[in-house]
Enzyme design. Sequence first.
Site, PDB file in Angstrom:
ATOM      1  N   LYS A   1       0.860  -1.478  -0.448  1.00  0.00           N
ATOM      2  CA  LYS A   1      -0.026   0.135   0.420  1.00  0.00           C
ATOM      3  C   LYS A   1       0.659   1.403   0.264  1.00  0.00           C
ATOM      4  CE  LYS A   1      -4.554  -1.375   1.738  1.00  0.00           C
ATOM      5  NZ  LYS A   1      -5.381  -2.180   2.801  1.00  0.00           N
TER       6      LYS A   1
ATOM      7  N   ARG B   1      -3.382 -10.035   5.158  1.00  0.00           N
ATOM      8  CA  ARG B   1      -3.761 -10.388   3.632  1.00  0.00           C
ATOM      9  C   ARG B   1      -2.702  -9.533   2.757  1.00  0.00           C
ATOM     10  NH1 ARG B   1      -5.980  -7.544  -0.130  1.00  0.00           N
ATOM     11  NH2 ARG B   1      -8.024  -8.357  -1.238  1.00  0.00           N
TER      12      ARG B   1
END
Length: 294
Positions: free
Chosen positions: A230, A270
């Site tokens: 991210k 995740r």
Amino acid sequence: MEGVALGRPRHHGPPEGLPRPGRCLVMGILNVTPDSFSDGGVYADTRHAIDRGLDLAAQGADIVDVGGESTRPGARPVCLDEELARTVPVVRELARAGVCVSVDTMHAPVVRAAVGAGARLVNDVSGGLADPAMARTVAAADVPYVAMHWRAPSREMDRHAHYGDVVADVMAELDARLWRLAEGGVDPARIVLDPGLGFSKHPEHDWALLAGLERLQTLGFPLLVGASRKRFIGAALAEGGAGEVPPAGRDVATAAVSALAAVGGAFCVRVHDVRASLDAVHMAAAYVERVDRT
């Protein structure tokens, strides 16, 4: 309300029906979309997606998370029929192969079809806000449910990244979701919470949430952390002198964040690169065990 969400006992262990390896779980990401932020289109073909899911399981993924709609910033929604066509055949074949499969969706009809095809977990980035039928559908399916902190759809979420104390604000909003899910019949023992890193969050918010995992755990539910590749990781690498690192080049840094999350008490991370984060959570478990002895 902290620590007594819904007035129910805390559920720090994994919900029934999910793996119990005695460490932080690793969920492998399988995007069957043409427009995901880091691997869009690579696994859009059904056969390639199935092979990738089997590979993630072979690498040690405890869960393979199949998603047919991109949730990257600015992403546009897809029609329901397209999402069903992308996800259900992949879920079915992976489940037949014995893989523990999650379906990453905000839509109740996709939940019904995917659970019917063998999905054992629902991962809803909207926490039930995108589809009013989600709570009732999950309750009827009687499968574990990940409710993420979410404020707005992908195309407008960056406009909502305003907080006072981000940890307190996220906790309050997740607590409100817990009450609504309970009203819809979802068993609290089936719920996992996700603080929603990157969703209506700036990098400083993501770091504060990672540092605040202990506070988030006082809600009394297992926590899933989705940090993989991210923007906040890319920003930190750039600040550290690495320059611009594209999403696919952030896997080692992601593994470091996985270790931090596991030490902080996360139930599951995740990730795109399963092997690196699996090693990381093993190291985190070894570290915590030794610290606890001292």
